[in-house]
Scaffold this motif. Structure first.
Motif, PDB file in Angstrom:
ATOM      1  N   LEU A 196       1.980   3.767  -3.844  1.00 13.21           N
ATOM      2  CA  LEU A 196       1.136   3.382  -2.714  1.00 13.21           C
ATOM      3  C   LEU A 196       1.774   2.230  -1.933  1.00 13.21           C
ATOM      4  CD1 LEU A 196      -2.706   2.747  -2.969  1.00 13.21           C
ATOM      5  CD2 LEU A 196      -1.222   1.049  -1.954  1.00 13.21           C
ATOM      6  N   VAL A 197       2.232   1.218  -2.647  1.00 15.85           N
ATOM      7  CA  VAL A 197       2.855   0.068  -1.985  1.00 15.85           C
ATOM      8  C   VAL A 197       4.190   0.467  -1.369  1.00 15.85           C
ATOM      9  CG1 VAL A 197       3.755  -2.262  -2.302  1.00 15.85           C
ATOM     10  CG2 VAL A 197       1.692  -1.544  -3.519  1.00 15.85           C
ATOM     11  N   ALA A 198       4.959   1.286  -2.077  1.00 17.60           N
ATOM     12  CA  ALA A 198       6.250   1.732  -1.541  1.00 17.60           C
ATOM     13  C   ALA A 198       6.054   2.523  -0.257  1.00 17.60           C
ATOM     14  CB  ALA A 198       6.982   2.579  -2.579  1.00 17.60           C
ATOM     15  N   ARG A 199       5.026   3.330  -0.213  1.00 17.56           N
ATOM     16  CA  ARG A 199       4.743   4.112   0.989  1.00 17.56           C
ATOM     17  C   ARG A 199       4.365   3.200   2.155  1.00 17.56           C
ATOM     18  NH1 ARG A 199       1.979   7.524  -1.358  1.00 17.56           N
ATOM     19  NH2 ARG A 199      -0.132   6.768  -0.975  1.00 17.56           N
ATOM     20  N   SER A 200       3.639   2.129   1.850  1.00 15.78           N
ATOM     21  CA  SER A 200       3.276   1.171   2.897  1.00 15.78           C
ATOM     22  C   SER A 200       4.517   0.503   3.479  1.00 15.78           C
ATOM     23  CB  SER A 200       2.331   0.107   2.332  1.00 15.78           C
ATOM     24  OG  SER A 200       1.114   0.685   1.902  1.00 15.78           O
ATOM     25  N   LEU A 201       5.470   0.159   2.611  1.00 19.16           N
ATOM     26  CA  LEU A 201       6.722  -0.441   3.079  1.00 19.16           C
ATOM     27  C   LEU A 201       7.526   0.548   3.919  1.00 19.16           C
ATOM     28  CD1 LEU A 201       7.761  -2.289  -0.192  1.00 19.16           C
ATOM     29  CD2 LEU A 201       7.240  -3.386   2.006  1.00 19.16           C
ATOM     30  N   HIS A 202       7.544   1.794   3.495  1.00 16.06           N
ATOM     31  CA  HIS A 202       8.300   2.824   4.211  1.00 16.06           C
ATOM     32  C   HIS A 202       7.689   3.078   5.580  1.00 16.06           C
ATOM     33  CE1 HIS A 202      10.641   6.437   4.937  1.00 16.06           C
ATOM     34  NE2 HIS A 202       9.529   7.089   5.210  1.00 16.06           N
ATOM     35  N   THR A 203       6.354   3.117   5.624  1.00 14.33           N
ATOM     36  CA  THR A 203       5.671   3.358   6.887  1.00 14.33           C
ATOM     37  C   THR A 203       5.955   2.238   7.880  1.00 14.33           C
ATOM     38  OG1 THR A 203       3.879   4.531   5.766  1.00 14.33           O
ATOM     39  CG2 THR A 203       3.411   3.693   7.965  1.00 14.33           C
TER      40      THR A 203
END
Length: 212
Positions: A196-203
Motif C-alpha cells: 500500500l505504501v509502495a503504491r503511494s510512492l509510485h503514484t
C-alpha cells in the motif's frame, strides 16, 4: 442460624454498576463463544449471568444495544493493544507495518470465533452498521496517520486503506477459524500494508496518463 443467602450471591449484590456491566459483558462473550451469536438475547444473558432480567435490560436496553456494547468492547481492546505497540515501536515503516498487522490479527485471535458473529449481527441494523462503520473509519484514519510519513510527499489513498481493512478482516477470520496460521495472517497483512505504501510512492513519482 446460618444466613440463607450464600456468600457468592451477596458478592454479586455488592457489585457496583460498572462492575456489573463488565461482568455482563464477560458473560455475553462467553455465551457467544459457547452457543453462538444467534443464542444471544437479554433473557438468555440474564439466565447465564444468574441475575434478574431487569438488571440486564437496565444496562443494555435491547439486543441491539448489547451487540453495540460488545463491538465497542472489542474495539477498545484492539485500540489499546495497537496504541501501546505503536508507541513502543521503532520509527520505521517496517516496524509500524508489523505492529498494525500483528495488533489487528492478535486482537481477533484473542477474542476467538465470537467476533465474526457479532460483526455479522451488526449488519442487521442500520444503527449498528453505522456504529461499526464509525469505528472502522477511525481505524483507517489512524493507519493513515501512521503510514503517511513513509509515503514521501504523497498521500495514502482512502480506497487503498479500505482494501487493507478488508484484507485484515479476511486473514484474521481465516486464522480464527484455523484455515491459515496466525503467522500467515500477520505476514500477509504486513505485505499488504507495505505494498500500500509502495503504491503511494509510485503514484507520486509517476505523472500518470494525461487526460485527452
Amino acid at each position: 442460624m446460618a444466613d440463607p443467602i450464600s456468600s457468592d450471591v451477596k458478592a454479586r449484590r455488592r457489585l457496583s454498576r460498572q462492575d456489573r456491566r463488565e461482568q455482563l459483558v464477560r458473560v455475553a462473550w462467553q455465551l457467544v463463544r459457547e452457543e453462538g451469536t444467534e443464542a444471544l438475547s437479554l433473557g438468555r444473558l440474564a439466565e447465564k449471568a444468574d441475575v434478574a432480567k431487569p438488571v440486564v435490560y437496565d444496562h443494555f436496553g435491547t439486543r441491539a444495544g448489547l451487540l453495540a456494547v460488545l463491538y465497542q468492547d472489542f474495539d477498545a481492546r484492539q485500540t489499546t493493544l495497537m496504541d501501546t505497540a505503536l508507541r513502543d515501536s521503532a520509527p520505521t515503516l517496517t516496524s509500524k507495518a508489523a505492529v498494525i498487522a500483528s495488533s489487528y490479527v492478535d486482537c481477533v485471535l484473542l477474542q476467538g470465533r465470537e467476533i465474526p458473529g457479532v460483526i455479522a449481527a451488526l449488519a442487521g441494523s442500520p444503527e449498528l452498521e453505522r456504529i461499526k462503520r464509525d469505528y472502522r473509519t477511525g481505524f483507517i484514519e489512524k493507519c493513515r496517520r501512521v503510514l503517511v510519513p513513509f509515503a514521501g510527499d504523497g498521500e495514502i489513498a482512502t480506497a487503498s486503506l479500505w482494501a487493507m481493512l478488508g484484507a485484515a478482516d479476511a486473514v484474521s477470520e481465516a486464522a480464527a477459524t484455523g484455515d491459515i496460521s496466525a503467522g500467515q495472517a500477520r505476514d500477509e497483512l504486513y505485505e499488504t500494508i507495505m505494498a500500500l505504501v509502495a503504491r503511494s510512492l509510485h503514484t507520486r513519482a509517476s505523472p500518470g496518463i494525461p487526460e485527452r
